[in-house]
Scaffold this motif. Structure first.
Motif, PDB file in Angstrom:
ATOM      1  N   HIS A  56       0.858  -1.194   0.000  1.00 22.37           N
ATOM      2  CA  HIS A  56       0.000   0.000   0.000  1.00 22.37           C
ATOM      3  C   HIS A  56       0.889   1.236   0.000  1.00 22.37           C
ATOM      4  CE1 HIS A  56       0.827  -0.639   4.251  1.00 22.37           C
ATOM      5  NE2 HIS A  56       0.386   0.569   4.532  1.00 22.37           N
ATOM      6  N   HIS A  58       1.496   3.858   2.042  1.00 22.46           N
ATOM      7  CA  HIS A  58       2.092   4.607   3.160  1.00 22.46           C
ATOM      8  C   HIS A  58       3.620   4.671   3.038  1.00 22.46           C
ATOM      9  CE1 HIS A  58      -1.693   3.993   5.831  1.00 22.46           C
ATOM     10  NE2 HIS A  58      -1.775   5.070   5.097  1.00 22.46           N
ATOM     11  N   ASP A  60       6.080   4.431   4.976  1.00 25.96           N
ATOM     12  CA  ASP A  60       6.943   3.439   5.625  1.00 25.96           C
ATOM     13  C   ASP A  60       6.950   2.109   4.867  1.00 25.96           C
ATOM     14  OD1 ASP A  60       4.245   3.383   6.588  1.00 25.96           O
ATOM     15  OD2 ASP A  60       4.844   1.988   8.156  1.00 25.96           O
ATOM     16  N   HIS A  61       6.175   2.026   3.780  1.00 23.16           N
ATOM     17  CA  HIS A  61       6.189   0.830   2.930  1.00 23.16           C
ATOM     18  C   HIS A  61       6.737   1.110   1.532  1.00 23.16           C
ATOM     19  CE1 HIS A  61       3.759  -1.728   5.687  1.00 23.16           C
ATOM     20  NE2 HIS A  61       3.606  -0.530   6.208  1.00 23.16           N
ATOM     21  N   HIS A 115      -7.257  -0.993   5.604  1.00 20.59           N
ATOM     22  CA  HIS A 115      -6.204  -0.163   6.222  1.00 20.59           C
ATOM     23  C   HIS A 115      -6.028   1.090   5.375  1.00 20.59           C
ATOM     24  CE1 HIS A 115      -2.466   1.090   8.041  1.00 20.59           C
ATOM     25  NE2 HIS A 115      -1.851   0.989   6.898  1.00 20.59           N
ATOM     26  N   ASP A 142      -0.224  -4.124   6.096  1.00 16.93           N
ATOM     27  CA  ASP A 142      -0.840  -3.592   7.316  1.00 16.93           C
ATOM     28  C   ASP A 142      -2.312  -3.974   7.416  1.00 16.93           C
ATOM     29  OD1 ASP A 142       1.612  -2.477   7.774  1.00 16.93           O
ATOM     30  OD2 ASP A 142       0.957  -0.393   7.627  1.00 16.93           O
TER      31      ASP A 142
HETATM   32 ZN   LIG Z   1       0.226   1.479   6.508  1.00 15.73          ZN
END
Ligand SMILES: [Zn+2]
Length: 270
Positions: A56, A58, A60-61, A115, A142
């Motif tokens: 996804h 975000h 941090d990914h 999420h 997540d």
């Molecule tokens: Zn996330």
């Protein structure tokens, strides 16, 4: 098929994954943030990273996408509708797509919103049969965590997340290994025990994971998750009656979805 779970040790407690074909040495990386760790792991194994998947959008990914691509020339794959949020996608993913890595790895795309609304999980139907009899694996970003579920406050919706659990995750084989995007298991088991104080599986596991070596983390199965993950335990009478003390508006016939959403709401503040 070789699966390397890479512990970052960062503040977000991210896991990255490197999945390699043992025959050709091609590899796919899931959710790189610390690109240097991914490169070091590939070098140590003698494999070539040819694909990157973001579960996804975000940061941090996705944060390691660019440097990892610059170093490897790998193709970037992500949800087909996430191109506004993730620059440079080479292949947009939809439910049912199959990703191949070399000759021996096949990963099926599950479209699992909740999420965020553009979140994919990857399901490997055949990994190998080991002593525990496990033979499939789910890379769940997540959406699902060990003993927990993803939050929904950065572009998600708990009602939609419930549907992803009920329509898809619950139906996968109990022997499926669970490979999430973060390590939150100790805190999540604490939440389980807050909601179900007599849950013996959670009681037994919590001291063990508090002590665990994060470079050799516990890998659970979906069958195990159903014993200690409250988001799979929506019909537990003990869980329901305790939740009704907190939310008197829930009656005895409350839907599984209503229970899931209240649990998610409680976990947000827990
Ligand atoms: Zn996330």
């Amino acid at each position: 098929m070789r699966i390397e779970q890479i512990w970052t040790g960062n503040d977000f407690r991210n896991f990255h994954y490197l999945i390699a074909c043992s025959q050709t040495g091609e590899a796919l990386v899931i959710d790189p943030l610390d690109h240097a760790l991914c490169l070091a792991q590939a070098k140590a194994l003698g494999v070539q990273i040819t694909q990157i998947v973001n579960t996804h959008e975000h940061p941090d990914h996705t944060g390691g996408n660019e440097p990892l691509r610059a170093a490897t020339n790998a193709k970037l794959l992500a949800h087909a509708k996430s191109s506004d949020a993730i620059p440079g996608i080479d292949r947009g993913l939809s439910a049912g797509d199959v990703l191949r890595v070399g000759k021996s790895v096949e990963l099926r795309v599950l479209d699992t919103p909740g999420h965020t609304m553009t979140h994919v999980c990857l399901y490997a139907e055949f990994v190998e049969r080991d002593a525990a009899g496990t033979e499939s694996a789910l890379f769940c970003g997540d959406t699902l965590f060990n003993a927990g579920a993803g939050n929904c406050h950065n572009g998600g919706d708990p009602h939609v997340l419930y549907q992803s659990f009920a329509d898809q995750l619950v139906k996968l084989p109990d022997t499926t290994r669970v490979y999430p995007g973060h390590d939150y298991i100790a805190r999540n088991l604490g939440f389980t025990l807050d909601r179900e104080p007599d849950n013996q599986a959670a009681q037994a596991l919590l001291p063990r994971v508090r002590e665990q070596d994060m470079n050799q983390p516990l890998v659970t199965t979906l069958g195990q998750e159903k014993t200690f993950n409250v988001f799979f335990r929506l019909r537990s009478p003990a869980l329901r009656s305790r939740l009704r003390e907190r939310f008197p508006e829930l009656d005895e016939l409350a839907s599984d979805e209503a229970i899931f959403v209240k649990l998610r709401e409680l976990r947000n503040r827990w």
